[in-house]
Enzyme design. Sequence first.
Site, PDB file in Angstrom:
ATOM      1  N   ASP A  29       0.815  -1.204   0.000  1.00  0.00           N
ATOM      2  CA  ASP A  29       0.000   0.000   0.000  1.00  0.00           C
ATOM      3  C   ASP A  29       0.852   1.258   0.000  1.00  0.00           C
ATOM      4  O   ASP A  29       1.910   1.295   0.638  1.00  0.00           O
ATOM      5  CB  ASP A  29      -0.913  -0.012   1.251  1.00  0.00           C
ATOM      6  CG  ASP A  29      -2.007   1.033   1.185  1.00  0.00           C
ATOM      7  OD1 ASP A  29      -2.370   1.447   0.074  1.00  0.00           O
ATOM      8  OD2 ASP A  29      -2.500   1.422   2.255  1.00  0.00           O
ATOM      9  N   GLY A  30       0.371   2.281  -0.710  1.00  0.00           N
ATOM     10  CA  GLY A  30       0.998   3.600  -0.612  1.00  0.00           C
ATOM     11  C   GLY A  30       1.743   4.070  -1.844  1.00  0.00           C
ATOM     12  O   GLY A  30       2.441   5.089  -1.777  1.00  0.00           O
ATOM     13  N   ASN A  31       1.592   3.388  -2.971  1.00  0.00           N
ATOM     14  CA  ASN A  31       2.302   3.824  -4.176  1.00  0.00           C
ATOM     15  C   ASN A  31       1.912   5.247  -4.588  1.00  0.00           C
ATOM     16  O   ASN A  31       2.767   6.080  -4.903  1.00  0.00           O
ATOM     17  CB  ASN A  31       2.004   2.874  -5.343  1.00  0.00           C
ATOM     18  CG  ASN A  31       2.619   1.510  -5.160  1.00  0.00           C
ATOM     19  OD1 ASN A  31       3.518   1.327  -4.347  1.00  0.00           O
ATOM     20  ND2 ASN A  31       2.132   0.540  -5.897  1.00  0.00           N
ATOM     21  N   ARG A  42       1.184   9.416 -10.336  1.00  0.00           N
ATOM     22  CA  ARG A  42       0.885   8.171  -9.638  1.00  0.00           C
ATOM     23  C   ARG A  42       1.539   6.981 -10.329  1.00  0.00           C
ATOM     24  O   ARG A  42       1.941   6.021  -9.668  1.00  0.00           O
ATOM     25  CB  ARG A  42      -0.627   7.966  -9.552  1.00  0.00           C
ATOM     26  CG  ARG A  42      -1.304   8.887  -8.560  1.00  0.00           C
ATOM     27  CD  ARG A  42      -2.810   8.678  -8.542  1.00  0.00           C
ATOM     28  NE  ARG A  42      -3.162   7.343  -8.100  1.00  0.00           N
ATOM     29  CZ  ARG A  42      -3.304   6.982  -6.816  1.00  0.00           C
ATOM     30  NH1 ARG A  42      -3.084   7.865  -5.852  1.00  0.00           N
ATOM     31  NH2 ARG A  42      -3.652   5.761  -6.488  1.00  0.00           N
ATOM     32  N   HIS A  46       3.562   3.541  -8.861  1.00  0.00           N
ATOM     33  CA  HIS A  46       3.300   2.137  -9.178  1.00  0.00           C
ATOM     34  C   HIS A  46       4.545   1.468  -9.771  1.00  0.00           C
ATOM     35  O   HIS A  46       4.831   0.303  -9.469  1.00  0.00           O
ATOM     36  CB  HIS A  46       2.126   2.027 -10.144  1.00  0.00           C
ATOM     37  CG  HIS A  46       0.818   2.466  -9.549  1.00  0.00           C
ATOM     38  ND1 HIS A  46       0.368   2.006  -8.333  1.00  0.00           N
ATOM     39  CD2 HIS A  46      -0.140   3.329 -10.004  1.00  0.00           C
ATOM     40  CE1 HIS A  46      -0.807   2.559  -8.052  1.00  0.00           C
ATOM     41  NE2 HIS A  46      -1.129   3.369  -9.042  1.00  0.00           N
ATOM     42  N   SER A  74      -6.940  -5.407  -6.023  1.00  0.00           N
ATOM     43  CA  SER A  74      -8.129  -5.917  -5.370  1.00  0.00           C
ATOM     44  C   SER A  74      -9.342  -5.786  -6.287  1.00  0.00           C
ATOM     45  O   SER A  74      -9.331  -5.024  -7.266  1.00  0.00           O
ATOM     46  CB  SER A  74      -8.398  -5.149  -4.067  1.00  0.00           C
ATOM     47  OG  SER A  74      -8.987  -3.891  -4.335  1.00  0.00           O
ATOM     48  N   GLU A  76     -11.887  -4.286  -5.592  1.00  0.00           N
ATOM     49  CA  GLU A  76     -12.404  -2.923  -5.441  1.00  0.00           C
ATOM     50  C   GLU A  76     -11.608  -1.904  -6.250  1.00  0.00           C
ATOM     51  O   GLU A  76     -12.053  -0.768  -6.439  1.00  0.00           O
ATOM     52  CB  GLU A  76     -12.392  -2.515  -3.963  1.00  0.00           C
ATOM     53  CG  GLU A  76     -13.428  -3.217  -3.101  1.00  0.00           C
ATOM     54  CD  GLU A  76     -13.000  -4.605  -2.654  1.00  0.00           C
ATOM     55  OE1 GLU A  76     -11.785  -4.902  -2.732  1.00  0.00           O
ATOM     56  OE2 GLU A  76     -13.864  -5.383  -2.239  1.00  0.00           O
ATOM     57  N   ARG A  80     -11.037   2.724  -9.575  1.00  0.00           N
ATOM     58  CA  ARG A  80     -10.049   3.762  -9.861  1.00  0.00           C
ATOM     59  C   ARG A  80     -10.236   4.313 -11.281  1.00  0.00           C
ATOM     60  O   ARG A  80     -10.898   3.689 -12.115  1.00  0.00           O
ATOM     61  CB  ARG A  80      -8.632   3.195  -9.688  1.00  0.00           C
ATOM     62  CG  ARG A  80      -8.331   2.794  -8.250  1.00  0.00           C
ATOM     63  CD  ARG A  80      -6.895   2.421  -8.051  1.00  0.00           C
ATOM     64  NE  ARG A  80      -6.609   2.119  -6.652  1.00  0.00           N
ATOM     65  CZ  ARG A  80      -5.388   1.946  -6.155  1.00  0.00           C
ATOM     66  NH1 ARG A  80      -4.327   2.027  -6.957  1.00  0.00           N
ATOM     67  NH2 ARG A  80      -5.216   1.679  -4.872  1.00  0.00           N
ATOM     68  N   LEU A 140      10.414 -21.037  -3.768  1.00  0.00           N
ATOM     69  CA  LEU A 140       9.566 -19.993  -3.205  1.00  0.00           C
ATOM     70  C   LEU A 140       8.237 -20.013  -3.941  1.00  0.00           C
ATOM     71  O   LEU A 140       8.202 -20.054  -5.173  1.00  0.00           O
ATOM     72  CB  LEU A 140      10.209 -18.612  -3.356  1.00  0.00           C
ATOM     73  CG  LEU A 140       9.320 -17.412  -2.967  1.00  0.00           C
ATOM     74  CD1 LEU A 140       9.082 -17.400  -1.450  1.00  0.00           C
ATOM     75  CD2 LEU A 140       9.944 -16.090  -3.414  1.00  0.00           C
TER      76      LEU A 140
END
Length: 261
Positions: A29-31, A42, A46, A74, A76, A80, A140
């Site tokens: 979170d927070g890009n 923005r 990202h 997400s 949601e 955007r 991984l």
Amino acid sequence: MSEKQTSGGGADQADAADAHGLHVGIIMDGNGRWAAARSLPRFEGHRRGVEALRRTVRAATDLGVRYLTVYSFSSENWARPPQEIAELMGLLKLFIRNDLLTLQESGVRIRVIGERDNLKPDIVALLDEAEQRTRHNDKLHLIVAFNYGARQEITEAARALAREAAAGRLNPDDIDEAAFTARLHTSGIPDPDLIIRTSGEMRLSNFLMWQAAYSELVFLPIYWPDFDRQSFEQAIESFRARERRFGGVGAACVPKVKSAS
């Protein structure tokens, strides 16, 4: 780590984390706020976020992480602006095309959880390719939560059970936590031991809500593009310093009984 109670209690479940390797979930979170704080578009936030993801994947195995689940987009996030969504999809394509070979050769297995029905065919094809080309890797496990929402996932699992019961293939009395878990997108993946969220926000935001029942949470006051190996190490150190009781009683809470003299 499975959160089903075992006869051994919390200690057995804590030992399970060591058996399967640490599972860390990250809400990246927070890009946008990182970019705004620097008067940058923005998109640059990202883009720098993708670089932070690369650093995190490279550091994961060195830090004892076997499963890494990242919240990349997400369900949601479709709210955007269209331009930002297009940029995010472009970054996803670029990441897979540029990094897939490196991830494959590094022993990383990619698994994508979330809905694909409303995605464009070229995106679905890339996700399928990433999963197929890395399916035999085991160093991984990188689980990418893309177009994912926990409430939607839980609702769909409930519907699947209801359909099976209505069709007579499942006795409703046989529905338990294991049956429900098996119908989630994360079936076969241990529950997260630790969930990290950057940006200082303190909520799960519809991320792995069923699976996170007993996850330890670490909230970092930094934006995702600034997340680095040191941040990762500090979060894991915080996790390892905690006592996980899973509803049981910790050793420090057990009263000492004096022997009769």
